[in-house]
Design a protein around this motif. Sequence first.
Motif, PDB file in Angstrom:
ATOM      1  N   ILE A 239      59.510  63.881  57.860  1.00  0.00           N
ATOM      2  CA  ILE A 239      60.469  63.541  56.811  1.00  0.00           C
ATOM      3  C   ILE A 239      59.726  63.398  55.486  1.00  0.00           C
ATOM      4  CG2 ILE A 239      62.101  61.789  55.972  1.00  0.00           C
ATOM      5  CD1 ILE A 239      62.498  60.999  58.947  1.00  0.00           C
ATOM      6  N   ALA A 241      60.670  61.785  51.901  1.00  0.00           N
ATOM      7  CA  ALA A 241      61.658  61.007  51.155  1.00  0.00           C
ATOM      8  C   ALA A 241      61.424  61.172  49.664  1.00  0.00           C
ATOM      9  CB  ALA A 241      61.566  59.533  51.534  1.00  0.00           C
ATOM     10  N   LEU A 254      67.387  55.221  56.150  1.00  0.00           N
ATOM     11  CA  LEU A 254      66.154  55.951  56.420  1.00  0.00           C
ATOM     12  C   LEU A 254      65.286  55.172  57.399  1.00  0.00           C
ATOM     13  CD1 LEU A 254      64.313  58.353  55.818  1.00  0.00           C
ATOM     14  CD2 LEU A 254      63.454  57.114  53.810  1.00  0.00           C
ATOM     15  N   ALA A 258      64.233  56.716  60.991  1.00  0.00           N
ATOM     16  CA  ALA A 258      62.831  56.867  61.385  1.00  0.00           C
ATOM     17  C   ALA A 258      62.533  56.084  62.655  1.00  0.00           C
ATOM     18  CB  ALA A 258      61.929  56.410  60.247  1.00  0.00           C
ATOM     19  N   VAL A 265      57.395  59.467  58.201  1.00  0.00           N
ATOM     20  CA  VAL A 265      58.015  59.550  56.875  1.00  0.00           C
ATOM     21  C   VAL A 265      56.932  59.610  55.807  1.00  0.00           C
ATOM     22  CG1 VAL A 265      59.568  58.465  55.216  1.00  0.00           C
ATOM     23  CG2 VAL A 265      60.008  58.224  57.668  1.00  0.00           C
ATOM     24  N   ILE A 305      62.029  67.657  56.965  1.00  0.00           N
ATOM     25  CA  ILE A 305      63.346  67.098  56.633  1.00  0.00           C
ATOM     26  C   ILE A 305      63.242  66.472  55.252  1.00  0.00           C
ATOM     27  CG2 ILE A 305      65.182  65.519  57.357  1.00  0.00           C
ATOM     28  CD1 ILE A 305      63.845  65.605  60.184  1.00  0.00           C
ATOM     29  N   VAL A 307      64.660  64.608  52.127  1.00  0.00           N
ATOM     30  CA  VAL A 307      65.757  63.697  51.814  1.00  0.00           C
ATOM     31  C   VAL A 307      65.712  63.375  50.322  1.00  0.00           C
ATOM     32  CG1 VAL A 307      66.868  61.486  52.326  1.00  0.00           C
ATOM     33  CG2 VAL A 307      65.582  62.693  54.125  1.00  0.00           C
ATOM     34  N   ASN A 331      67.299  70.136  54.471  1.00  0.00           N
ATOM     35  CA  ASN A 331      67.324  69.380  53.218  1.00  0.00           C
ATOM     36  C   ASN A 331      68.652  68.654  53.053  1.00  0.00           C
ATOM     37  OD1 ASN A 331      64.801  70.342  52.533  1.00  0.00           O
ATOM     38  ND2 ASN A 331      65.590  71.999  51.248  1.00  0.00           N
ATOM     39  N   LEU A 355      72.038  61.164  56.089  1.00  0.00           N
ATOM     40  CA  LEU A 355      71.181  60.624  57.140  1.00  0.00           C
ATOM     41  C   LEU A 355      72.007  60.036  58.277  1.00  0.00           C
ATOM     42  CD1 LEU A 355      68.397  58.889  55.025  1.00  0.00           C
ATOM     43  CD2 LEU A 355      68.029  60.714  56.701  1.00  0.00           C
TER      44      LEU A 355
END
Length: 622
Positions: A239, A241, A254, A258, A265, A305, A307, A331, A355
């Motif tokens: 991920i 962020a 988030l 996770a 992340v 991923i 975010v 995305n 999410l």
Amino acid sequence: MKLTVAQAVVRFLANQWTERDGVEQRTIAGCLGIFGHGNVAGIGQALLQAQRTGFENGRADLPYRLARNEQAMVHTAVGYARMKNRLSTFACTASIGPGSTNMLTGAALATVNRIPVLLLPSDVFATRVAAPVLQELEDPRTYDVSVNDAFRPLSKFFDRIWRPAQLPSSLLAAMRVLTDPAETGAVTICLPQDVQAETHEFPDALFEKRVWHVARPQPEPVFVSRAAEVIRNAERPLIIAGGGAIYSEASDELDRFARETGIPVADTQAGKGAVSWDHPSSVGGVGSTGTPVANRLAREADVIIGVGTRYSDFTTASRTAFQNPEVRFVNINVAGFDAAKQAAFPIVADARAGLSALLTQLQGFRYAGEPYRADVAAWQERVDAAYRMGHGPLPAQAEVIGVVNDAAGERDVVVQAAGSMPGDLQLLWRARDPKQYHVEYGYSCMGFEIAGALGIRLADPSREVFALVGDGSYLMMSQEIVTAIADGVKLIIVLVQNQGFASIGALSESLGSQRFGTSYRFRGSDEDYDGSYLPVDLAANAESLGASVIRCRTIADLRDGLKRAREASRLTVVHIETDPLSPVPSSESWWDVPVSSTSSLDSTRSAYADYEAAKRSQRLYL
């Protein structure tokens, strides 16, 4: 209702509200401005009248704040809006000509970062009766161009009010863009100076309270299902962020995502703090100034991923970060433009909503890849070492960052924007709150730090705000110290003196340009700037602007100075000199800055060979 155009603008803005999740707040919290010919008798008179006599239903709730630099006041609005998760901002008014064009850099910064600001540049006479007026650009090809047309490519909405009757539709369009998270940025309404003072009969309905609902766009189920299938088949997902995770207040979602999936992340400059640095899934910054742990995971990842990220070149390490030949992207982004980047499986939605929907589709999925927590622990030991390296005789910048990180409370904010510090901060800073880390790196604008810090403190006076500023940025724009002092706004400014442009010096050296033109020195006998350092006393300068100043020589001094600054009731500058050549750990990543392909300098030829080797790792994601 008979009002001048300027009076109508002020009255309208005072009655605009933003609402999300049932919480209302002023869309335009106030007006920052510098008056000159063009706005002193228009917007200036309207703000004065509103302040002195109010409206029929009470005082006008559009306070005016006197800025000292037009670019800086836009930065202040950006800092405020970012702190308010883009739900509230300031209007900025400037005089005709240079006053208005001084806002161009701020407009670019706001639009690049997707941050709402309202710009009200003054313009030439609509009647042309006095043309050419002072500071007017005369274009022999046409009479309908002014210097303010330079705002067009920098604005998400641009208009010029030639006649008062045009104002209502323009104001409503401006509010639509300011409150649209997918389309927001700088909004510019140019106001010719004669039109500002012209009276018109405006409809009363224009000035009624208007609430703009900021939606959380929900994702299309089919796109969520496709994205979930991609993730379910992943062996090494990661991920990333970005800022959208913070603006949408998606940190809790988030965190849950996770924890339940076990996916690590990483974060971008705008996304740092979306999860705490010590979260079990956190691996730190990714990309050119990211951590070696995050960058190793990025190189190996088969699914990224994203975010709320726009995938800047620092995030992608100039498209060298993601080396798995099978890598695919999912995305989540409120803007379709960003969601589609990297040929992704897009989920066009609010980050929090996206999410949540995606996690529902991933019930039972658990990341089963290689463990990474031991690598994270080893990295944190390296951060501890950098914070306490005992560098001398001048301290290292990493040590300064460590002391500030220790001094900042969980909810306090660090502000930075340019030089070598953004890279060091993304690499080393331990963010504990979604709003603690405010590094403007979309436009990386020198001079943002103090002005942005002012906006941040205005947005949330309960937080201490630490503006980390190098001598280069300080010399470009320190004037808002005066603005903060005049308004009684406390800031802690950590002024790092490293005798020039440390970041560009290091970059210059890596590109074979030998730090040419990057140090603040006297010109030497061979016409190069290779003499002794300049005897510039920036601490004395800050003191002359009205700041309390604490001079530090050592890291122990700095630790004590920050303690005293926290206890102080007014703006305090803590000054320390650092070694511009002090080391920081490597990110084990790359950034694409072209090197001269032909040169008579050995240093440049060597750098070009390294550049060609690094370019081989670049790729398109198709």
